[in-house]
Each structure stands twice: as structure tokens, then as C-alpha cells.
Design a protein around this motif. Structure first.
Motif, mmCIF file in Angstrom:
data_model
loop_
_atom_site.group_PDB
_atom_site.id
_atom_site.type_symbol
_atom_site.label_atom_id
_atom_site.label_comp_id
_atom_site.label_asym_id
_atom_site.label_seq_id
_atom_site.Cartn_x
_atom_site.Cartn_y
_atom_site.Cartn_z
ATOM 1 N N GLU A 14 0.816 -1.212 0.000
ATOM 2 C CA GLU A 14 0.000 0.000 0.000
ATOM 3 C C GLU A 14 0.854 1.268 0.000
ATOM 4 N N THR A 15 0.192 2.358 -0.282
ATOM 5 C CA THR A 15 0.794 3.680 -0.143
ATOM 6 C C THR A 15 -0.083 4.476 0.804
ATOM 7 N N PHE A 16 0.540 5.058 1.843
ATOM 8 C CA PHE A 16 -0.183 5.880 2.802
ATOM 9 C C PHE A 16 0.245 7.330 2.634
ATOM 10 N N SER A 17 -0.711 8.212 2.815
ATOM 11 C CA SER A 17 -0.445 9.639 2.788
ATOM 12 C C SER A 17 -1.062 10.239 4.043
ATOM 13 N N LEU A 18 -0.278 11.026 4.770
ATOM 14 C CA LEU A 18 -0.742 11.622 6.010
ATOM 15 C C LEU A 18 -0.474 13.121 5.949
ATOM 16 N N LYS A 19 -1.508 13.912 6.186
ATOM 17 C CA LYS A 19 -1.369 15.363 6.236
ATOM 18 C C LYS A 19 -1.801 15.829 7.610
ATOM 19 N N LEU A 20 -0.950 16.626 8.263
ATOM 20 C CA LEU A 20 -1.261 17.189 9.570
ATOM 21 C C LEU A 20 -1.236 18.701 9.459
ATOM 22 N N GLU A 21 -2.166 19.342 10.141
ATOM 23 C CA GLU A 21 -2.219 20.799 10.122
ATOM 24 C C GLU A 21 -2.548 21.275 11.519
ATOM 25 N N ASN A 22 -1.832 22.276 11.983
ATOM 26 C CA ASN A 22 -2.026 22.821 13.306
ATOM 27 C C ASN A 22 -2.486 24.262 13.162
ATOM 28 N N SER A 23 -3.759 24.516 13.443
ATOM 29 C CA SER A 23 -4.257 25.889 13.378
ATOM 30 C C SER A 23 -3.807 26.626 14.631
ATOM 31 N N ALA A 24 -3.681 27.919 14.577
ATOM 32 C CA ALA A 24 -3.146 28.728 15.671
ATOM 33 C C ALA A 24 -3.908 28.479 16.960
ATOM 34 N N GLY A 25 -3.171 28.100 18.011
ATOM 35 C CA GLY A 25 -3.757 27.911 19.335
ATOM 36 C C GLY A 25 -4.447 26.581 19.545
ATOM 37 N N ALA A 26 -4.633 25.790 18.509
ATOM 38 C CA ALA A 26 -5.314 24.512 18.652
ATOM 39 C C ALA A 26 -4.296 23.384 18.560
ATOM 40 N N PRO A 27 -4.569 22.235 19.208
ATOM 41 C CA PRO A 27 -3.637 21.119 19.099
ATOM 42 C C PRO A 27 -3.618 20.565 17.676
ATOM 43 N N ALA A 28 -2.536 19.927 17.317
ATOM 44 C CA ALA A 28 -2.400 19.353 15.978
ATOM 45 C C ALA A 28 -3.472 18.300 15.759
ATOM 46 N N ALA A 29 -4.052 18.304 14.595
ATOM 47 C CA ALA A 29 -5.096 17.338 14.272
ATOM 48 C C ALA A 29 -4.914 16.884 12.834
#
Length: 157
Positions: free
Chosen positions: A30-45
Motif C-alpha cells: 500500500e501507499t499511505f499519505s498523512l497530512k497534519l495541520e495545526n491551526s493557531a492555538g489549537a492542538p495538531a489534528a
């Protein structure tokens, strides 16, 4: 991608202070792709966690929903853990003396105010105490080792 590796990546992302990160991993199956984004003041999700090989084989809506829900479940479990960090630079001691039992072990239930370890700094012994009730799930420092300010000593659930 296994849960342990995913948790490590998310932990590194949180500690890094980055606002975005994208990782792709390909193996024979398989091929996995993971994108993480941390908006200002919020925990990474996680924004997206989609196995690319499944996305190509299934309709877009259902392929995106199922892996995202599975990833959210993994993240939700990870977010239940809290790091107990070193309040100072010093030598980490897991027990009150060389022949004594450690204050806590993995699986130990602790209450707010319980001593978790001692950090020796400048010939002074400083207790590190639990700030909340919980269970020790990981001991991240080695007995007798130098620890840095802010270094994770324990993970508590």
C-alpha cells in the motif's frame, strides 16, 4: 502504517511547532499519505489520512471517510495521554534509594500529588509529583540519566 509509528509522528509534529506536515509512505502492499495541520492555538489534528491504494479502488467519498474515521480514532486515543515533563535539568532517579523499589512502574495508578521520581540538581533532591490522577503508560527517562528541562519523563493516561 501502524499505530505506534502514527503516534510517534503526531508527537513529533506537536513538539516541532510546525503548522503543516505531509508524509507519504509506500511499501509493497500500500501507499499511505498523512497530512497534519495545526491551526493557531489549537492542538495538531489530522486533516487527512487516506491509503492511496484504497482511494483509487473505491469511490472517493467512502474511501476518504473510512480511513479518516480510523485515523481520528487513533488520534483520539493518543490525545488521552499526557506528558509529564522535567521541570529542571538534573539527574533522574526512579527510586528514593539505590536498593529501593521505584516510585512508579508502567501500569501504576497514581493520584494527584504522588511522587513519581526525584531529580537531583545542584546537590538538591527535587520530587516530581503527579499533577493529575491517572495511570503510568510509559517511563521515558532512564534511572541515573541526565534529563533536560522540558524533557518528557512519563506518559500518563
Amino acid at each position: 502504517m501502524d499505530k505506534k509509528k502514527l503516534r510517534e509522528i503526531i508527537g513529533l509534529f506537536k513538539e516541532s511547532g510546525l503548522s503543516k506536515m505531509e508524509i507519504s509512505e509506500t511499501n509493497a502492499e500500500e501507499t499511505f499519505s498523512l497530512k497534519l495541520e495545526n491551526s493557531a492555538g489549537a492542538p495538531a489534528a489530522p486533516v487527512q489520512f487516506v491509503p492511496v491504494s484504497q482511494a483509487a479502488a473505491a469511490p472517493a467519498a467512502s474511501a476518504a471517510e473510512e480511513p479518516a474515521e480510523a485515523a481520528a480514532e487513533n488520534i483520539k486515543d493518543y490525545n488521552k495521554y499526557r506528558d509529564i515533563k522535567s521541570p529542571m535539568v538534573g539527574i533522574f532517579y526512579a527510586a528514593p534509594g539505590p536498593d529501593a523499589e521505584p516510585f512508579v512502574k508502567v501500569g501504576s495508578k497514581v493520584k494527584k500529588g504522588d511522587t513519581l521520581c526525584i531529580i537531583e540538581a545542584m546537590k538538591l533532591m527535587n520530587d516530581v509529583v503527579a499533577e493529575e490522577d491517572g495511570e503510568i503508560v510509559e517511563i521515558c527517562a532512564e534511572n541515573g540519566a541526565l534529563v533536560e528541562f522540558g524533557q518528557t519523563l512519563f506518559k500518563i493516561f
